[in-house]
Design a protein around this motif. Sequence first.
Motif, PDB file in Angstrom:
ATOM      1  N   GLY A  83       0.811  -1.197   0.000  1.00 53.17           N
ATOM      2  CA  GLY A  83       0.000   0.000   0.000  1.00 53.17           C
ATOM      3  C   GLY A  83       0.851   1.256   0.000  1.00 53.17           C
ATOM      4  N   GLY A  84       0.177   2.386   0.071  1.00 51.84           N
ATOM      5  CA  GLY A  84       0.829   3.678  -0.059  1.00 51.84           C
ATOM      6  C   GLY A  84       1.909   3.958   0.974  1.00 51.84           C
TER       7      GLY A  84
ATOM      8  N   ALA B 125       8.747  -4.208   1.974  1.00 51.69           N
ATOM      9  CA  ALA B 125       7.728  -3.288   1.475  1.00 51.69           C
ATOM     10  C   ALA B 125       7.385  -3.650   0.042  1.00 51.69           C
ATOM     11  CB  ALA B 125       8.235  -1.856   1.567  1.00 51.69           C
ATOM     12  N   GLY B 126       6.177  -4.138  -0.144  1.00 48.82           N
ATOM     13  CA  GLY B 126       5.724  -4.564  -1.455  1.00 48.82           C
ATOM     14  C   GLY B 126       5.153  -3.419  -2.266  1.00 48.82           C
ATOM     15  N   PRO B 127       4.384  -3.719  -3.267  1.00 44.56           N
ATOM     16  CA  PRO B 127       3.893  -2.677  -4.161  1.00 44.56           C
ATOM     17  C   PRO B 127       2.930  -1.712  -3.466  1.00 44.56           C
ATOM     18  CG  PRO B 127       3.047  -4.836  -4.829  1.00 44.56           C
ATOM     19  CD  PRO B 127       3.957  -5.054  -3.666  1.00 44.56           C
TER      20      PRO B 127
ATOM     21  N   GLU C 201       0.619  -0.177  -4.951  1.00 42.95           N
ATOM     22  CA  GLU C 201      -0.704  -0.389  -5.558  1.00 42.95           C
ATOM     23  C   GLU C 201      -1.099  -1.864  -5.505  1.00 42.95           C
ATOM     24  OE1 GLU C 201      -2.515   2.111  -6.172  1.00 42.95           O
ATOM     25  OE2 GLU C 201      -0.919   3.599  -5.994  1.00 42.95           O
ATOM     26  N   ALA C 202      -0.891  -2.498  -4.374  1.00 41.44           N
ATOM     27  CA  ALA C 202      -1.145  -3.930  -4.232  1.00 41.44           C
ATOM     28  C   ALA C 202      -2.610  -4.290  -4.456  1.00 41.44           C
ATOM     29  CB  ALA C 202      -0.701  -4.403  -2.852  1.00 41.44           C
ATOM     30  N   ALA C 203      -3.517  -3.473  -3.966  1.00 42.63           N
ATOM     31  CA  ALA C 203      -4.943  -3.782  -4.134  1.00 42.63           C
ATOM     32  C   ALA C 203      -5.330  -3.786  -5.610  1.00 42.63           C
ATOM     33  CB  ALA C 203      -5.794  -2.784  -3.359  1.00 42.63           C
ATOM     34  N   ALA C 204      -4.871  -2.798  -6.352  1.00 43.04           N
ATOM     35  CA  ALA C 204      -5.193  -2.727  -7.784  1.00 43.04           C
ATOM     36  C   ALA C 204      -4.562  -3.896  -8.532  1.00 43.04           C
ATOM     37  CB  ALA C 204      -4.714  -1.404  -8.370  1.00 43.04           C
ATOM     38  N   LEU C 205      -3.312  -4.224  -8.201  1.00 42.66           N
ATOM     39  CA  LEU C 205      -2.648  -5.357  -8.856  1.00 42.66           C
ATOM     40  C   LEU C 205      -3.374  -6.664  -8.564  1.00 42.66           C
ATOM     41  CD1 LEU C 205       1.077  -4.466  -8.169  1.00 42.66           C
ATOM     42  CD2 LEU C 205      -0.026  -4.577 -10.407  1.00 42.66           C
ATOM     43  N   GLY C 206      -3.768  -6.850  -7.321  1.00 42.21           N
ATOM     44  CA  GLY C 206      -4.494  -8.057  -6.955  1.00 42.21           C
ATOM     45  C   GLY C 206      -5.813  -8.162  -7.697  1.00 42.21           C
TER      46      GLY C 206
ATOM     47  N   PRO D  88      10.111  -5.781  -4.235  1.00 39.92           N
ATOM     48  CA  PRO D  88       9.947  -5.192  -2.907  1.00 39.92           C
ATOM     49  C   PRO D  88      11.272  -4.627  -2.383  1.00 39.92           C
ATOM     50  CG  PRO D  88       9.932  -7.583  -2.778  1.00 39.92           C
ATOM     51  CD  PRO D  88       9.985  -7.233  -4.229  1.00 39.92           C
ATOM     52  N   ALA D  89      11.147  -3.641  -1.512  1.00 47.16           N
ATOM     53  CA  ALA D  89      12.312  -3.078  -0.824  1.00 47.16           C
ATOM     54  C   ALA D  89      12.394  -3.733   0.551  1.00 47.16           C
ATOM     55  CB  ALA D  89      12.161  -1.572  -0.684  1.00 47.16           C
TER      56      ALA D  89
END
Length: 128
Positions: free
Chosen positions: A47-48, A69-71, A73-78, A106-107
């Motif tokens: 998330g943001g 720390a993943g994307p 925009e994880a919700a949109a990608l999912g 991810p970082a």
Amino acid sequence: MPVQPVARLELRTTRRVLDSLALARRRAVQDAQRLAGHPVDVVHGVGGGTRNALLCHLTANACGLPVVAGPAEAAALGNVLVQARAHGPADDRARMRARPARTQPPARYEPRGDTHRWRAAEARPAAR
């Protein structure tokens, strides 16, 4: 050029907000460990908030755990991946889950510094 007084106040306020979020995450990780009955090895974030490197560093320090720390925009990608799977041939779940990491790696933030500051902050009552 010296920093203006208002700017210093805004910096202090921002830092307090970030420290508060990191402390809340520390408490949430501890609650999750207690409820699950086993330790957590890494904190995953999406998330943001993952765009804020200082927040990710503070979370790692507060939890004493690495933060991945993943994307943002994880919700949109999912959502896109689930729709793709529903509307045609798609990868299995494991491959679908791996896809975002290939396009948006991810970082990783490692904990550094002392943790006694976070233990002391944790001892204070949480604002609810």
